[in-house]
Structure formats: structure tokens, C-alpha cells
Scaffold this motif. Sequence first.
Motif, PDB file in Angstrom:
ATOM      1  N   LYS F   5       0.875  -1.174   0.000  1.00 18.42           N
ATOM      2  CA  LYS F   5       0.000   0.000   0.000  1.00 18.42           C
ATOM      3  C   LYS F   5       0.911   1.223   0.000  1.00 18.42           C
ATOM      4  N   PRO F   6       0.995   1.950  -1.138  1.00 17.31           N
ATOM      5  CA  PRO F   6       1.929   3.079  -1.209  1.00 17.31           C
ATOM      6  C   PRO F   6       1.526   4.205  -0.257  1.00 17.31           C
ATOM      7  N   LEU F   7       2.525   4.943   0.221  1.00  9.98           N
ATOM      8  CA  LEU F   7       2.268   6.124   1.052  1.00  9.98           C
ATOM      9  C   LEU F   7       2.184   7.361   0.157  1.00  9.98           C
ATOM     10  N   ARG F  10       2.472   8.154  -3.975  1.00  9.89           N
ATOM     11  CA  ARG F  10       3.247   7.166  -4.715  1.00  9.89           C
ATOM     12  C   ARG F  10       2.348   6.168  -5.428  1.00  9.89           C
ATOM     13  N   VAL F  59      -4.228   9.233 -11.438  1.00  8.16           N
ATOM     14  CA  VAL F  59      -4.248   7.933 -12.099  1.00  8.16           C
ATOM     15  C   VAL F  59      -5.010   6.921 -11.233  1.00  8.16           C
ATOM     16  N   ILE F  84       8.316   1.767  -7.933  1.00  8.33           N
ATOM     17  CA  ILE F  84       7.531   2.665  -7.095  1.00  8.33           C
ATOM     18  C   ILE F  84       7.963   4.076  -7.441  1.00  8.33           C
ATOM     19  N   SER F  88       3.902  12.325  -9.903  1.00  3.01           N
ATOM     20  CA  SER F  88       4.465  13.378 -10.752  1.00  3.01           C
ATOM     21  C   SER F  88       5.520  12.844 -11.714  1.00  3.01           C
ATOM     22  N   ASP F  89       5.983  11.604 -11.511  1.00  5.34           N
ATOM     23  CA  ASP F  89       6.925  11.000 -12.449  1.00  5.34           C
ATOM     24  C   ASP F  89       6.225  10.405 -13.665  1.00  5.34           C
ATOM     25  N   ILE F  90       4.907  10.346 -13.603  1.00  7.44           N
ATOM     26  CA  ILE F  90       4.136   9.791 -14.713  1.00  7.44           C
ATOM     27  C   ILE F  90       3.798  10.902 -15.691  1.00  7.44           C
TER      28      ILE F  90
END
Lengths: 96, 96, 96, 96, 96, 96, 96
Positions: F5-7, F10, F59, F84, F88-90
Motif C-alpha cells: 500500500k503506497p504512502l 506514490r 491515475v 515505485i 508526478s513521475d508519470i
Amino acid sequence: MASIKPLGDRVVVQPLEADEKTESGLYIPDSAQEKPQKGTVVAIGPGRVENGTKVDMTVSEGDEVLYGKYAGTEVTLDGGDFLIMRESDIFGVIEG
Amino acid sequence: MASIKPLGDRVVVQPLEADEKTESGLYIPDSAQEKPQKGTVVAIGPGRVENGTKVDMTVSEGDEVLYGKYAGTEVTLDGGDFLIMRESDIFGVIEG
Amino acid sequence: MASIKPLGDRVVVQPLEADEKTESGLYIPDSAQEKPQKGTVVAIGPGRVENGTKVDMTVSEGDEVLYGKYAGTEVTLDGGDFLIMRESDIFGVIEG
Amino acid sequence: MASIKPLGDRVVVQPLEADEKTESGLYIPDSAQEKPQKGTVVAIGPGRVENGTKVDMTVSEGDEVLYGKYAGTEVTLDGGDFLIMRESDIFGVIEG
Amino acid sequence: MASIKPLGDRVVVQPLEADEKTESGLYIPDSAQEKPQKGTVVAIGPGRVENGTKVDMTVSEGDEVLYGKYAGTEVTLDGGDFLIMRESDIFGVIEG
Amino acid sequence: MASIKPLGDRVVVQPLEADEKTESGLYIPDSAQEKPQKGTVVAIGPGRVENGTKVDMTVSEGDEVLYGKYAGTEVTLDGGDFLIMRESDIFGVIEG
Amino acid sequence: MASIKPLGDRVVVQPLEADEKTESGLYIPDSAQEKPQKGTVVAIGPGRVENGTKVDMTVSEGDEVLYGKYAGTEVTLDGGDFLIMRESDIFGVIEG
């Protein structure tokens, strides 16, 4: 053809083709061609959110734009090679 | 002639021509010429938006301005070579 | 003489002349002279805008000021060589 | 003697003299002396303005202060060599 | 003994002595000793001011604290060698 | 299978498999394969908090996304290798 | 056993033991072992204060978490080797 919907204030730009031959007809390899700094906007994001406020995009699809030599990231989609950059990497819109 | 409409707080500056000959008439190659730091503003953007507030431009088209040696990005348009820089790269306006 | 009107919080400073001779009368080439850190303010900008609020300038034209060895950018105007720097590059005003 | 009125949150500090002789009486050249990190505040600025609010100075003239080895910029005034630094470069005030 | 009153959110920490002998009794020169990361807080500043609001200190004098290998600046006071660091350089307080 | 489960903002992305053979059937070692820039979102965080305001994710799980060559950190979970990254990297979401 | 109470938004993580033997039973020296990126949260700070507002912690003691290869600082406490990192260095919580 698959297309991409940019996130935030990103735009997808199709660079103008660099002429691959000199005027005398010689073929120029990629590394010797001056990278074009002009292109056409083919997709725009919804705009970024700054402190809770939406900031609208300034450029539109179809705009011919000017950008820096090292702007954006190259991506390959079905329709060819494109650049994805932030709107702030665009210097201006070419008119006339 | 195609022209460019700058985005945000960018300005298009036409650098003053560097004299290509010395006083004694010798030709000076590009690399030995001191890059000019003066130019004329030929196009200005609408101004940037800071925290939702529009910040007006300070310079106007036609202003003769002074800027740093490494300011801006060189672009080639129909009318010659220009520099696109942010207004904050301009030191001041030359008067009189 | 052409003069420059600085933008934002910039100031134009005329550096104090470095003595070009030693006490014994020897000429000292530029590179061996200690660059002066004192100068006279000859022009000031209107002040910068911070979050919509105008921040007034602290120094005035005519002030003799002290600044860092590497502060500002050298520019050549009709009246000689000057430094354009931000007010924040000025350490203090020399009094008395 | 000319004095300097610091701008913003800068302070003028007179470094404590480093002993120029070893205990055995040998002269130590400048480069071999440990640079002192203690000094006396001889002038303070009016304080900085942060988002429109004045932030008062914490140190006062006459305070003996401790600062980092590389803090500040050396300036030479009539009365000798001084350091101009921001108040934030000062670690603390020496008491007792 | 002179003491130091730290400014802002700085703290003075007395590092725990590194054992200067190995278990077999060999003397270890300074450079081969692992720098301790534990110490005792001996003085704290009043706290920093953030946007006009005072931020209270979290650690207290006497706390045994853990900090990074390269935290702070070494200073020599009458009572020995100390480290002056910002409270944010302290990882946590050792309990029990 | 364990999942993550991303924080914050992320996302966990499963990169598209790079073809390990050339069209002529030759095996290509890892270092010679062009790292894929496309992947499928398999988990998203709750979104980041900016100045006390929650910023929703753009997303969704299942989206096919495009990202930079050096985006994210590789992690190995039960189900294989994942990236991971921050949202903002997408660059954008691939459609159609 | 002494324990540590982290300051701000720091957490103490106990890394999962890396297997020190290969499947064939060979001993692997430390430098050849892949550093684990999983661990268990053993202590959390009270949370950081951002512009006067307390930001609560997201992870809890006992959570099995995933973090970057170079996250945090290694500290040695009575109970072994731990990592102290900021919560923002944690990618996500492993579930199931």
C-alpha cells in the motif's frame, strides 16, 4: 493509434522533421543534424494545480511552438517519436 | 515573416550586432568576439502568474536592454538570430 | 551619456578605482590588483515585488557601499565599467 | 574612522586575534594559524523583513560570539580586518 | 567556565567519549576511532521563529541524544570539545 | 501474494515486459535491452497533503502509463519486479 | 534495553536480516549481500509541524515497510543495527 493523455501541465509535441539531406543531397547522420527546436502540440494536459487553484493551459493542440534544445523527454508512440515536456519548457507560440 | 508570441514572462531580444571587424579592418572570427550584452526587445509575453495573481511586464517592445553574458536561449527565426529570456534575466533598460 | 534604469531590486555600482601603481611607483597589471569591494551607487531599481507587496529599496544613489568580491555582473556603459548587482549583494553602507 | 552600517540581518564581527607566536616564541605564518571562531560584534543591521514582517536582531553590539570556520566575508576597513556575516551564521553568544 | 547560549534552534552537545583503547589495551589514534553518534545536550537555544510563530524546542538540557555522523560543527570551549548543531540534526532521544 | 500500500502520492507500476529476443530470435542480455517506459498501475497511494489540503490522485489502478527512463525505484515483491514512483513521475495515461 | 524516541517525523526501522548464506550454503561477506529494503517499524516520532499544523504519522509501530536502498542512517543500539529515516523515505506498507 494509441494516444497519450498528458498529466498536469504536460504537453506532447511532435518535433518538426529535420531535413536529412544537405542542399547538395548528401545524407546527414543523426548525430550531425541540428536537433529541431520547433514542433506541433498534439496533446495537452488539464493544467496543474497550484495551492489548490487550477492553472489553465496557455497552449492549444495544433499550436506550432518553440522550445529549448534539451526540453522534454523523448517517447515513442505508435505514430512516431514525440517529446513530452511541461508547458513551462515552451518558449512561445510561432505565429503567421 | 513568422513571429513568436512568448509565453509567461519571457521576452524576445534582438542582440545588437557585434562588430565583425577590428578598427584596423581585420576580420574577427565568432569565437573571439565579445558577445554583446545589449539588445532590443522585439516581443514580450503576457506576464507570469504568481499565486493566482498576474504580474505585469516591466519592459516594453522597443526597449533597449542590458542582460547577462549567458542569459537566454538562442533561437533562429526568419528574421535572424534572437535570444529568448525571462524578464528577470534583464538587468535594466538603457535610457538616453 | 546613456544611463541604465535597473529593473527590480538591482543597483548599478561604480567601483572605486584600484590604484594602478604601487607605492614605489611600479605599474600593476589588472590581474595582480586586488579587486575593490567598495563602490558608489549610481542607479537603483524601483524595488522588487514579493507576493504582491512592493519591497522598498534600502540604499540610495550616492551611497558608498561595500560588497562581496564576486558580487554582480560587470557591464560597460559610456561612462566606464560598472557592476550591476541585487541589493541583497550589498553588505552595508559606509558612513563617516 | 569610517564605519559600516550593515544591511538587513548582517552583522560586522571583529575576530579575536590569533596568537602569532607559539608558546616557545616561534613566529607562525598566517596559513598555519588556526582561524579563530570567536569575535566581537561591532555593528548590526536593522534586521531582515520576512513576508512583510520585521524580524528583530538577536545579538547586540559588544556581544562575544561563536561562528563557523567559513562564516562571513572578510572586509578591510580603517580599523582593521572584519567579518561581515548574516546573524544566522552565528552559533551562539559566549557568556561568563 | 565560559558557556555558550545558542541562537535559534541550535543545541550544544557534548559527545560521549570514544574509548581510546581497544579491549586488548592497545591505544587507538584519533583517525581510527569511530566517531561517536551519542551525546548529552548541555545547552539549547530559545527555538526558531517560523513565519512569525515561535517553534518550541523538543529536546532539553541533559537529554542523551543520537545524531548523524557528520552533524554539527565542532567548537572548543573551556570545558572541552563540543558540537553545535540544529535540533533537526538530532534523530531522537535515548531513553531507559 | 503480499501487496504494498503506497504512502502519499506514490504509485506502484508493473513495467511492460521488454522482449528478450530480437526478431531474428537472438537472446538479448539485460544491459542491451531498452528499458521499457510503459507500465500498468497496480497500486496507488491516498494522495499527498499540501498545506493541509489533500490532493487527490489522478491515475487509477489498471491505467497504462508512460514514464521517464529513470523514474522510480525498483522493488522486488512476490509477484515480480515493480517500480515505485511518485505520480508526478508519470507523464500521461495511454488511451485507446 | 535502551530505546530511542525519534524526533519529528522520523521512524526507527529494523531491517529484515539478509540471508548470510547462499542456497548452496556458501557464506556471503557483507559487501556482497544485497542490502534489504524491507523492515519493521519499531518506533515512530510524534510527527512534524508544518506551518504551525501538526502532520500526523501514517505508519505505525509493527508495520512492515518498504524503503529505498539508500534511505536513512544506520545506528547501533543495544538491540542491534537499526535505520533511522524520515517517514517520507518509506515507499509503502507491505500487506498480507
